[in-house]
Design a protein around this motif. Structure first.
Motif, short mmCIF file in Angstrom:
data_model
loop_
_atom_site.label_atom_id
_atom_site.label_comp_id
_atom_site.label_asym_id
_atom_site.label_seq_id
_atom_site.Cartn_x
_atom_site.Cartn_y
_atom_site.Cartn_z
N TYR A 160 0.83 -1.20 0.00
CA TYR A 160 0.00 0.00 0.00
C TYR A 160 0.87 1.25 0.00
O TYR A 160 0.61 2.21 -0.74
CB TYR A 160 -0.91 -0.01 1.23
N GLU B 38 3.76 1.58 -1.13
CA GLU B 38 4.43 1.75 -2.42
C GLU B 38 3.59 2.63 -3.34
O GLU B 38 4.12 3.47 -4.07
CB GLU B 38 4.66 0.38 -3.05
N MET B 39 2.28 2.42 -3.26
CA MET B 39 1.40 3.20 -4.11
C MET B 39 1.50 4.69 -3.76
O MET B 39 1.31 5.55 -4.59
CB MET B 39 -0.04 2.71 -3.94
N LEU B 40 1.79 4.95 -2.48
CA LEU B 40 1.91 6.33 -2.06
C LEU B 40 3.33 6.83 -2.26
O LEU B 40 3.79 7.72 -1.56
CB LEU B 40 1.52 6.47 -0.58
N SER B 41 4.03 6.19 -3.16
CA SER B 41 5.36 6.63 -3.58
C SER B 41 6.45 6.45 -2.52
O SER B 41 7.41 7.19 -2.50
CB SER B 41 5.33 8.09 -4.05
N TYR B 42 6.27 5.48 -1.65
CA TYR B 42 7.37 5.18 -0.75
C TYR B 42 8.18 4.02 -1.34
O TYR B 42 7.62 3.04 -1.82
CB TYR B 42 6.86 4.81 0.65
N ASP B 43 9.48 4.21 -1.28
CA ASP B 43 10.36 3.19 -1.85
C ASP B 43 10.39 1.98 -0.92
O ASP B 43 10.66 2.11 0.27
CB ASP B 43 11.75 3.77 -2.01
N PRO C 18 -4.02 8.82 -5.37
CA PRO C 18 -4.05 7.50 -6.00
C PRO C 18 -4.77 6.49 -5.14
O PRO C 18 -4.58 6.44 -3.93
CB PRO C 18 -2.58 7.15 -6.17
N LEU D 4 -5.36 3.22 -6.70
CA LEU D 4 -4.80 1.97 -7.20
C LEU D 4 -3.88 2.34 -8.37
O LEU D 4 -4.25 3.12 -9.24
CB LEU D 4 -5.92 1.06 -7.71
N THR D 5 -2.69 1.80 -8.31
CA THR D 5 -1.80 2.03 -9.45
C THR D 5 -1.22 0.71 -9.87
O THR D 5 -0.86 -0.11 -9.04
CB THR D 5 -0.63 2.97 -9.11
N GLU E 290 9.58 5.02 -8.31
CA GLU E 290 8.46 5.57 -7.56
C GLU E 290 8.20 7.03 -7.89
O GLU E 290 7.06 7.45 -8.06
CB GLU E 290 8.69 5.41 -6.05
N ASP E 291 9.29 7.79 -8.03
CA ASP E 291 9.11 9.22 -8.31
C ASP E 291 8.42 9.42 -9.64
O ASP E 291 7.49 10.23 -9.78
CB ASP E 291 10.46 9.93 -8.32
N GLN F 177 6.57 7.33 -11.16
CA GLN F 177 5.17 6.90 -11.06
C GLN F 177 4.30 8.02 -10.53
O GLN F 177 3.23 8.30 -11.07
CB GLN F 177 5.07 5.69 -10.13
N GLN F 178 4.78 8.67 -9.49
CA GLN F 178 3.99 9.75 -8.92
C GLN F 178 3.82 10.88 -9.92
O GLN F 178 2.75 11.47 -10.03
CB GLN F 178 4.66 10.27 -7.65
N ILE G 238 1.22 9.94 -12.36
CA ILE G 238 -0.12 10.08 -11.77
C ILE G 238 -0.53 11.54 -11.74
O ILE G 238 -1.64 11.90 -12.13
CB ILE G 238 -0.14 9.48 -10.34
N VAL H 202 -7.44 -2.38 -1.18
CA VAL H 202 -6.70 -2.21 -2.42
C VAL H 202 -6.10 -3.54 -2.89
O VAL H 202 -5.99 -3.81 -4.09
CB VAL H 202 -5.63 -1.11 -2.27
#
Lengths: 1274, 186
Positions: free
Chosen positions: A64, A66-71, B14, B16-17, B25-26, B28-29, B32, B113
Motif C-alpha cells: 500500500y 508503495e502506491m503512495l510513492s514510498y520506496d 491514487p 490503485l496504481t 516511484e518518483d 510513477q507519482q 499520476i 486495495v
C-alpha cells in the motif's frame, strides 16, 4: 495445537493490519509523513519476526505504501520470503507486492527462479496463476531465459524480454490459437497481435488461421484484436487486403457493436491504403466507410465523434476527395466544445484544402482564432493555419499577397509561441516567391514601423517579436522595393530596438547597413550629396547604441559597420563615389539552404572529424576567452570615441575583413551568400581603390555631432501611421472577393498588378498569381532525397523482436533453453568398469514426447487436409504438376545424397523435428527418409498454402498456374537453402533443357555416391583404431565431405582438417566441381569473418577481399582448394556466411555469377581421435578434470550397434576406448586440449542414451547436440 | 499493450496504481500527477480519449479514462489497443468491483486495495487483456478467496472478529459509484 494457533493469532490481532494502516493514515492527515515513517519502523520490526503471517501482513502494508510513492525496495528479500510461503494467502500477498515493486533490475530476482518454476508447475491452478501474473510484471532477461520453457505453455510476456525464445515457442503459440477454450484463444490472439506489431511479416503465415477465426468467432474482443492485426498485416501483402474487404464490409453492415464497427472501418482503411496503388475500384468501400464515419461523427457521443474524426483523418491521406464532401461536418466540429475533437477536426482540415477553398477555410480559422480562449488551442490553430497554407510547397496558395497579409495578421495574435514559425514563413515566401517581394517588403516595412506594438512587454516574452527578425531582413535584403527607405531606416534606428533580443538586433544592424548602401546608391545617382552626408551622419550617430549592446554579436557587427561608415564618410568628403563599392558588400542572390544540405556535405578525404586538431587545453588554461574579450573590448572603445580613431592600415582592414568574414561564418543567424557571390565580394573589396588614397591622405573625420532633428522626426513618424495600416481581415477579404471575381470571368485574363508573373492552373482554372521558386542550395552531387531512409528507433526496447524471422526453419541450436546441470535424476543403471556416473535425464525432456506426439498428430491431419486441397488445385494442370514433381525430385535427390549437408545447412526444420520427435516415432524403414520428405513436403505445403489461400480470390486468372509453379519452385529453392536471386528463377526456366541434362548427370553422380557409401562401413572399421578424422586419401570418401553450395554451374563440397600442432587453425578443404560444359575461371572464395573465426587471407588484404582460388575449372572438372581459418574459441559451433564468385566463359563471352553459402564448422571438426586405452580413460574420469556432464536420449534408425559406434567415431572424430555388448565408451581430444568422454548405451527399447563428460561446458553441450544429429542421420 | 492502470479520486489521490512498464516511484507519482492534471480539467461531457501525456511512451500513447462519481479510472495504452474496447474494459472492471464489494465506493478501494489488485490481475496480465467475461472473473476470484478462507481455517476467526469490531466505527460510507448503463457490446 489448535489452541496454540488461536493464541498466536490472538497476539497478531494486536498488530496493525492493512486496514488499520489506511485508517491511521486517514486520521493523521496533517502529519501523514511522520505517521508513515512510524509505520515503516513498525513494519521493519514485524519483518524481523519469524511468523510468516506477521511478515505477510507487513508486506501487504508495504504494498500500500508503495502506491503512495514510498520506496520499498529494501524489503525485496522479505517479499520473496512471503512469496515462498506454501500458503496461498501469503503467497498471494507476496506475489502482489513483487508484481508492484520488482522490476527487471531487482537483484534478488535470481533467487526467485526456482520458486517461480515450482509455483508454475504447481498442482493448483491458482498458485500457477499467481506466479504467472507476478511474472508478467517483473520478467527479466535472466528469468525469462530460465523459465521460458515452463512458461511457454501458459504465457507470453516473457517473449518480450527474451526474443530468442520466440522462434521455438511460436508453434505452441500457434496451437493455442485453435484452443477450444475461448479464454486461451483470446489470450493467444492478444499475444500474437502484440508480437505482430514489432514485426508483422512473420505472422503472415497465420493469416489463414486468423481469417478462419475472424469469420467464425463471435467474441467481439477477439474479433477486434484480429481485425487490428489484419490492419498491421495488409500493408505487407496486398492480396490479403482483397480477401479481407468482403468479410469486413459484411461485418460493418451487420455488427451492432460500435467498437467492432470502428475497428473494421479502420482496417478497411488500412486495406484501401495498401491497395490504393494497385486496385482502383474500391470506391464503394470507401463510400461505405465514409458514410459510417459520418454517422459516428454525427453521433451525440463525444467518444464516437472523436474516433470518427480520427479515422477520417486516415482516409484523408489516400482518398481526400471522398472526405472533402464532408467539409461541412468537419467545420461544424471545429465549433465543438471538446478540445480533443476540435484538434482532430483541425487535422482533417489540413487535408481538405484545395486551391478553391483555402481562403475560405483560413478565413474561418481566423475567425475561430478570435473566439478561441486558451493560448494553447490558439497556438495550435495558428500553427495549423500555417501548415495548411504551406503544405506541399504552397501548392494551394494562388495569391501570395493574401498569404503575406494573413501572416501579418497572425502577428497580432496575443501571446503566441509561434513567432519563429511566422518569421520563417515570411522569410521563405519573400525569398522564394520573387514576384511577391515588392508587396512583402511594403508589408514588412509597416511592421517595422509599428514594431512598438510588437515589442510590448508581454509580447516580448512570447516571442512574437521574432517576426521583426524576418521583417528586418526582408526589408534590408530587398531594399530596392522600398518606397521610402529613409523612413524605414529611421524606424530601425529607434532606441526601443535595443530592448529586442540580441539575435534580432544583430539582424537589424546588418540590414541597416544594407539599407544604407541602397540609399547611398540612390542618392549618388540623384547626385544628392546632402542627403548622403545626412544619412551617414545619422547612422554614425545612432549605431553606437548597438555598439554598447551587451550582446557580443550585436556589438561586433555594430563596431565594424561604424568603422566602415566613418571610412565612407571620409571618402564622401573627398567626393569619391563609394555607393557601388558599399553595395558590392551585399551583392548576390541568396537561395534558401535545403534543410538537409549540411548533412550532405561530404567529409573531405583524409579528414577525421573525431580527431583532435590540437590537444584539448587543460582546464586551468583559459587564455582564449580572455583574448576574445580583449579584442571585443578594444573594438568597442574604438567605436565609441572618435578621438582615438586612427587610420586603418591595409593590414588592419584585411584583418577586420577576415574577422568579419569569420564572424559571419560562425554566426548561425547570418545568412550566407552562396559561394560565387562571396568570391565576387572579396574581389570587389580588394579592388577598392580607396584603401590607397587613405594611406596617403589621412582625413579628419567629423566627430559625433548629433543631429537630433532627423532622429526625432524618424521616431515621430511611427505612431502617426497607426496600426490600421497593417492589412487585416478586411484586407484579406479583398483577396477572396478578387478570387471569386476572377472565377466568374475565368477566361478573361486580367493584367496582373505591378507586372507580376502569372500562371494559369488548368485543373481548377484558378490562376496562380505567383510562382514558388524551388531552388535550394545543396552540396554538389547530393540530391534532396537520398539517404533518408528511416532507421528503426534504436531505443525501442523490443527491437530485437523485429529482427526475428519466424518463417525460417528452426535451427538445431534453437531450442528453448533447458538448464541441464541443475536438475539431476540418477538412472539406477550402474555403468561398468569405466566409472562413468553421469546418467542424467531431464524431467522436461521426458515430458516432451507426449505433448509433441499429440501435437504432431493433428499437425498431420491438418497437413492431410492441405494436401487434399492442394491436390484439387493441382489437378487443374498436369503440366504444372510434372514440373513441381521434377523440382521436388531434385530436392529429394539432394536430401538423400547429402543429408548431412542438409542438417547442417538449415534443413533445420526437418532436423529439429527429427531430433525432438524421434522418441515418439518408431524407427522408419531404412533407405527412404520419410521424415525428411515429410518435412520437405510440410514446408512446401505451408508456403504453397498461403499462396494458394491468398490467390484463391482471383482464381480465374490465367497466370495463376504459373504463379503456383513459381511458388513451388521458390519453395523448393528455399528448401535447398540456396539464396538465389529472383532473376535466377527466370533464367532457370529458360535453361530448362540444360537442367534436365544436368539432372541426369546428377543422378549418375548420386549412384556413384551410393556405391561409395556401400563401401564405407569397411573403411570405418579400419579407421576406427587409427585417426579417423584426417583422411588423407587422394579421393576421400564422399561422406566426409559435406555440401557447401551448389548452382547449375558449380558444386562445392568441403571437409575440415585440423592438426594438433596448430591449436588455432582449421583447414577447410573445398572441392569445386564444374557441373556445366563451360569453362569456369576467376574463382574467388570469401567468407564473412566472425569474431571467433577468421579466414586467413593474403598479407594486407581486408576482410572484404576474398581468397583467389588458384586454378580454373575446365568443363566437368573438379579440383580441390584449401583455405585456412584462424580460431579463438572452439567450444561452439560456428556458422560462417560466404560467397563464391566466378566467371563463366563460353562462346558468347563471360558472365559473372556467384553462390552464397553457409560454412558450418561444428565442434567435432576440432577434434582429433587421439587413441586412449581404458586405464588412461578411467584415470582421466577419476581425476576430476572433467567437471561438466550432460546427457541425451535419442532414437536412431540404425539398429546395428556397430554402425552407431562407427558413425560416432567417424563423424564425431572420436576414438573408441572400449566396447562391451551394447555399451561403448569414446574419447576425443580437441586441438585446444579439451577432453571429451562419451558413453553410449543402446537401451533395450532401441533408443540410445549418450552421456558425456568434458572439461568444458559449452563444448560438451554443442558436442552432444551434434552427436544427436549425426546419429539421427539415415 | 496497456502501459498502466491508474485509479485516483477527484483530488488526484491514487487509489490503485498498476504499471506494466517499470518506472521508479518518483516517476510513477509524476505520471499520476500529470495524468490527473490532464484528466481533471475535462468536462464530463467531452470524449474519454486524450492524447498529450508526455511521460509514457511518447507519441504512441493514449489515455482512456472514465469518471465514476469520485473516482477516475484511467488506462494508459498504446495504439495496439482498441479505444472503445478499453472503454468497455473499464466498465467491466468497475462492474466486477461493484459485484464483489456490493455497491462499490471509494472507501472500498481505499481499504481493500489488495483485493482490487487481485481482481485486476484476472482481467489484465502483463499489459494484455486476459479475460473479459465478468462471471468468469467473479467465479475465479471467489474460488481464490475460498482457498484463502480454507487456509486460514480456525485461526482466522479471532482476527475476523476483531476486524468486524473495528469496522463498526467506520463512517457511513458515502455514495456508491453510480454505474451508468452503457450499451455494452458483449
Amino acid at each position: 495445537m489448535a489452541l496454540k494457533k488461536v493464541k498466536g493469532s490472538l497476539e497478531r490481532v494486536l498488530d496493525k493490519d492493512l486496514q488499520d494502516l489506511v485508517r491511521g493514515i486517514r486520521k493523521h492527515k496533517d502529519n501523514e509523513a511522520k505517521y508513515i515513517a512510524q509505520c515503516i519502523d513498525e513494519i521493519k520490526q514485524e519483518l524481523k519476526q519469524d511468523n510468516v503471517a506477521v511478515k505477510a501482513n507487513a508486506v501487504a502494508k508495504l504494498t500500500y505504501l508503495e502506491m503512495l510513492s514510498y520506496d520499498i525496495s529494501w524489503a525485496a528479500f522479505n517479499i520473496i520470503e512471503v512469496m515462498s510461503s506454501p500458503k496461498f494467502t501469503f503467497k498471494r500477498i507476496g506475489y502482489l507486492a513483487a508484481a508492484q515493486s520488482f522490476h527487471e533490475d531487482t537483484d534478488v530476482l535470481m533467487l526467485t527462479t526456482n520458486m517461480i518454476r515450482k509455483d508454475i508447475n504447481s498442482a493448483t491452478q491458482y498458485d500457477a496463476g499467481l506466479a504467472m501474473s507476478g511474472l508478467a510484471c517483473f520478467m527479466s532477461h535472466d528469468l525469462a531465459r530460465d523459465l521460458a520453457n515452463d512458461v511457454m505453455t501458459l504465457c507470453c510476456a516473457s517473449l518480450f524480454q527474451f526474443p530468442e525464445a520466440l522462434r521455438p515457442a511460436f508453434p505452441r503459440l500457434k496451437d493455442k490459437l485453435e484452443d477450444p477454450d475461448p479464454g486461451v484463444q483470446s489470450a493467444a490472439v492478444n499475444v500474437i497481435c502484440e508480437l505482430a506489431r514489432k514485426n508483422p511479416k512473420n505472422y503472415l503465415s497465420l493469416a489463414p488461421l486468423f481469417f478462419k477465426l475472424m469469420t467464425s468467432s463471435t467474441n467481439n474482443w477477439v474479433l477486434i484484436k484480429i481485425i487490428k492485426l489484419f490492419g498491421a498485416l495488409t500493408p505487407l501483402e496486398p492480396r490479403l487486403g482483397k480477401k479481407l474487404i468482403e468479410p469486413l464490409t459484411n461485418l460493418i453492415h451487420s455488427t451492432s457493436a460500435m467498437s467492432l464497427l470502428y475497428e473494421c472501418i479502420n482496417t478497411v482503411i488500412a486495406v484501401l491504403i495498401s491497395l490504393s496503388s494497385g486496385m482502383p475500384n474500391h470506391s464503394a468501400s470507401i463510400q461505405l466507410c465514409v458514410q459510417k464515419l459520418r454517422i459516428l461523427i454525427e453521433d451525440s457521443d463525444q467518444n464516437l465523434k472523436y474516433l470518427g474524426l480520427l479515422a477520417m483523418g486516415r482516409i484523408l491521406k489516400t482518398h481526400p476527395k471522398s472526405v472533402q464532401s464532408h467539409k461541412d461536418l468537419i467545420l461544424q466540429c471545429l465549433d465543438d466544445k471538446d478540445e480533443s475533437i476540435r484538434l482532430r477536426a483541425l487535422d482533417l482540415l489540413y487535408g481538405m484544402v484545395s486551391k478553391k477553398n483555402l481562403m475560405e477555410i483560413v478565413k474561418k480559422l481566423m475567425i475561430h482564432m478570435d473566439k478561441a480562449e486558451g493560448t494553447q488551442y490558439r497556438d495550435e490553430l495558428l500553427s495549423k493555419i500555417i501548415q495548411i497554407c504551406s503544405q506541399s510547397n504552397y501548392q494551394y496558395i494562388t495569391n501570395f499577397e493574401w498569404y503575406v497579409s494573413i501572416l501579418v495578421e497572425l502577428t497580432k495574435i496575443e501571446g503566441t509561441r509561434h513567432g519563429k514559425l511566422i518569421a520563417s514563413q515570411m522569410l521563405d515566401v519573400a525569398i522564394r516567391v520573387k514576384a511577391i517581394r515588392h508587396f512583402a517588403v511594403s508589408q514588412m516595412a509597416q511592421l517595422l514601423d509599428n514594431s512598438h506594438l510588437l515589442v510590448g512587454s508581454a509580447m516580448h516574452r512570447n516571442g512574437i517579436c521574432e517576426v521583426l527578425y524576418a521583417a528586418a531582413w526582408i526589408v534590408g535584403e530587398f531594399s530596392e522595393h522600398l518606397y521610402d527607405p529613409r523612413a524605414i531606416l529611421d524606424a530601425m534606428l529607434r532606441s526601443r530596438v535595443t530592448s529586442l533580443p540580441g539575435h534580432i538586433q544583430g539582424v537589424y544592424v546588418q540590414n541597416i547597413i544594407k539599407l544604407y548602401s541602397f540609399i547611398l546608391l540612390k542618392s549618388e545617382k540623384d547626385d544628392d550629396k546632402e542627403d548622403m552626408q545626412e544619412t551617414t551622419q545619422l547612422l554614425i550617430e545612432k549605431l553606437p547604441m548597438f555598439a554598447e549592446s551587451a550582446d557580443l554579436e550585436v556589438q561586433e557587427r555594430a563596431c565594424s559597420i561604424l568603422q566602415l561608415l566613418k571610412y565612407v564618410l571620409k571618402l564622401q568628403a573627398k567626393e569619391v563615389e563609394v555607393g557601388e563599392e558599399v553595395a558590392a558588400l551585399f551583392d548576390g542572390e541568396l537561395n534558401p539552404v535545403a534543410p538537409k544540405a549540411q548533412r550532405k556535405v561530404p567529409v573531405p578525404e583524409g579528414l577525421d572529424l573525431d580527431k583532435w586538431i590540437n590537444e584539448p587545453p587543460s582546464e586551468d588554461e583559459d587564455e582564449n576567452p580572455i583574448e576574445a574579450l580583449f579584442v571585443s573590448d578594444e573594438h568597442g572603445s574604438m567605436g565609441q570615441s572618435s578621438r582615438k580613431y586612427e587610420e586603418p592600415t591595409e593590414d588592419e582592414l584585411r584583418r577586420r575583413r577576415d574577422m568579419r568574414r569569420q564572424q559571419q561564418e560562425n554566426n548561425p543567424h547570418y545568412l550566407r551568400p552562396d559561394s560565387p557571390s562571396k568570391k565576387k565580394d572579396s574581389a570587389y573589396m580588394n579592388d577598392i581603390p580607396v584603401a590607397k588614397i587613405d594611406l596617403s591622405v589621412p582625413l579628419h573625420v567629423p566627430g559625433l555631432k548629433r543631429k537630433k532633428g532627423t532622429s526625432r522626426s524618424g521616431g515621430g513618424r511611427g505612431p502617426k501611421s497607426a496600426y490600421s495600416h497593417i492589412p487585416g481581415m478586411t484586407v484579406t477579404d479583398k483577396y477572396m472577393k478578387e478570387q471569386t471575381k476572377k472565377e466568374k470571368r475565368k477566361k478573361k485574363k486580367k493584367k496582373g498588378r505591378k507586372g507580376r508573373a502569372r500562371e494559369t492552373d488548368s485543373e481548377e482554372d484558378i490562376p496562380v498569381m505567383h510562382e514558388v521558386d524551388t531552388t535550394v542550395d545543396m552540396p554538389e552531387g547530393a540530391t534532396l532525397s537520398d539517404g533518408e531512409e528511416e532507421r528503426m528507433d534504436p531505443n525501442d526496447p523490443h527491437r530485437a523482436l523485429a529482427d526475428i524471422d519466424i518463417d525460417k526453419p528452426l535451427e538445431s541450436s534453437e531450442t528453448l533453453p533447458v538448464r541441464t546441470h541443475r536438475v539431476v535424476n540418477d538412472v539406477p543403471q550402474s555403468v561398468p568398469s569405466t566409472g562413468l556416473k553421469l546418467a542424467e535425464t531431464l524431467p522436461v525432456e521426458e515430458e516432451k514426447p507426449k505433448k509433441k506426439h499429440h501435437r504432431k498428430k493433428d499437425e498431420k491431419e491438418r497437413k492431410k487436409d492441405r494436401k487434399e486441397r492442394k491436390k484439387k488445385k493441382r489437378a487443374e494442370s498436369v503440366e504444372e504438376m510434372k514440373l513441381t514433381q521434377e523440382t521436388k525430385e531434385e530436392a529429394e535427390n539432394n536430401l538423400m545424397g547429402y543429408s548431412e549437408f542438409d542438417t547442417s545447412q538449415g534443413g533445420g526444420e526437418a532436423d529439429d523435428e527429427l531430433s525432438r520427435e524421434s522418441p515418439a516415432t518408431p524407427p522408419p524403414t531404412p533407405k527412404t527418409p520419410p521424415e525428411d520428405e515429410d518435412a520437405t513436403d510440410a514446408k512446401l505445403t505451408e508456403l504453397d498454402d498461403i499462396n494458394f489461400w491468398l490467390s484463391a480470390t482471383d482464381a480465374p486468372k490465367p497466370g495463376e498456374a504459373e504463379n503456383l509453379k513459381e511458388a513451388n519452385e521458390a519453395a523448393v529453392e528455399e528448401l535447398e537453402e540456396r539464396p538465389i536471386e529472383k532473376h535466377k528463377k527466370k533464367k532457370e526456366k529458360k535453361a530448362k533443357k540444360e537442367k534436365r541434362e544436368k539432372k541426369e548427370k546428377k543422378k549418375k553422380h548420386r549412384k556413384e555416391e551410393e556405391e561409395k557409401e556401400e563401401e564405407e562401413p569397411t573403411t570405418f572399421e579400419e579407421v576406427v583404431d587409427n585417426e579417423p578424422a584426417i583422411t588423407e586419401a587422394p579421393l576421400p570418401p564422399m561422406s566426409s565431405y559435406k555440401l557447401l553450395g551448389e548452382s547449375e554451374f558449380i558444386k562445392m563440397t568441403y571437409e575440415t582438417r585440423v592438426s594438433p600442432t596448430q591449436p588455432q587453425q582449421v583447414i577447410v578443404s573445398v572441392i569445386f566441381s564444374n557441373l556445366s560444359d563451360k569453362h569456369l575461371k576467376s574463382l574467388d572464395f570469401n567468407v564473412m569473418d566472425s569474431l571467433n573465426t577468421k579466414l586467413t587471407r593474403e598479407h594486407g588484404a581486408t576482410p572484404h577481399d576474398g581468397v583467389k582460388v588458384p586454378f580454373q575449372l575446365p568443363p566437368s572438372a573438379a579440383n580441390e582448394g584449401q583455405f585456412a581459418f584462424t580460431l579463438q574459441n572452439i567450444t561452439m559451433n560456428q556458422k560462417l556466411k560466404g560467397t563464391l564468385t566466378y566467371m563463366i566463359k563460353d562462346d558468347e563471352g563471360t558472365t559473372c555469377e556467384k553462390i552464397d553459402f553457409k560454412l558450418l564448422l561444428p565442434v567435432s571438426a576440432y577434434f582429433l581421435g587421439a587413441p586412449c586405452n581404458s586405464d588412461r580413460f578411467a584415470e582421466l574420469l577419476g581425476s576430476g578434470d572433467l567437471s561438466f556432464k550432460s546427457s541425451i536420449n535419442l532414437t536412431t534408425r540404425d539398429t546395428e550397434f556397430s554402425h552407431i559406434v562407427a558413425k560416432t567415431c567417424f563423424y564425431g572424430h572420436l576414438s573408441l576406448v572400449e566396447r562391451v555388448n551394447n555399451t561403448a565408451s569414446f574419447y576425443g581430444c580437441s586441438i585446444q586440449q579439451h577432453h571429451v568422454c562419451l558413453l553410449v548405451k543402446q537401451l533395450p527399447s532401441g533408443s540410445l542414451s549418450v552421456d558425456g563428460k568434458s572439461s568444458n561446458d559449452t563444448l560438451l553441450s554443442s558436442y552432444l547436440d551434434e552427436i544427436k544429429n549425426i546419429l539421427n542421420q539415415p | 499493450m496497456i502501459k498502466a492502470i491508474l485509479v485516483f479520486n477527484n483530488h488526484g489521490k491514487p487509489r490503485l496504481t498498476k504499471f506494466f512498464v517499470h518506472y521508479n516511484e518518483d516517476m510513477q507519482q509524476q505520471i499520476i500527477r500529470e495524468t490527473f492534471h490532464l484528466v481533471s480539467k475535462r468536462d464530463d461531457n467531452v470524449c474519454n480519449f486524450l492524447e498529450g501525456g508526455s511521460l509514457i511512451g511518447g507519441s504512441d500513447y493514449k489515455i482512456i479514462y472514465r469518471h465514476y462519481a469520485t473516482l477516475y479510472f484511467v488506462f494508459c495504452v498504446d495504439s495496439s489497443e482498441s479505444e472503445l474496447g478499453i472503454l468497455d474494459l473499464i466498465q467491466v472492471f468497475v462492474e466486477t468491483l461493484d459485484k464483489c464489494f456490493e455497491n462499490v465506493c471509494e472507501l472500498d478501494l481505499i481499504f481493500h486495495v489488495d483485493k482490487v489488485h487481485y481482481i485486476l490481475a484476472e482481467l489484465v496480465m502483463g499489459g494484455m487483456v486476459l479475460e473479459t467475461n465478468m462471471t468468469e472473473i467473479l467465479t475465479r476470484n471467489e474460488e481464490q478467496n475460498k482457498l484463502e478462507k480454507q487456509e486460514a481455517g480456525i485461526s482466522a476467526a479471532p482476527s475476523r472478529a476483531v476486524s468486524a469490531v473495528k469496522n463498526i466505527n467506520l463512517p457511513n460510507l458515502p455514495s456508491n459509484i453510480q454505474l451508468p448503463n452503457l450499451p455494452s457490446f458483449r
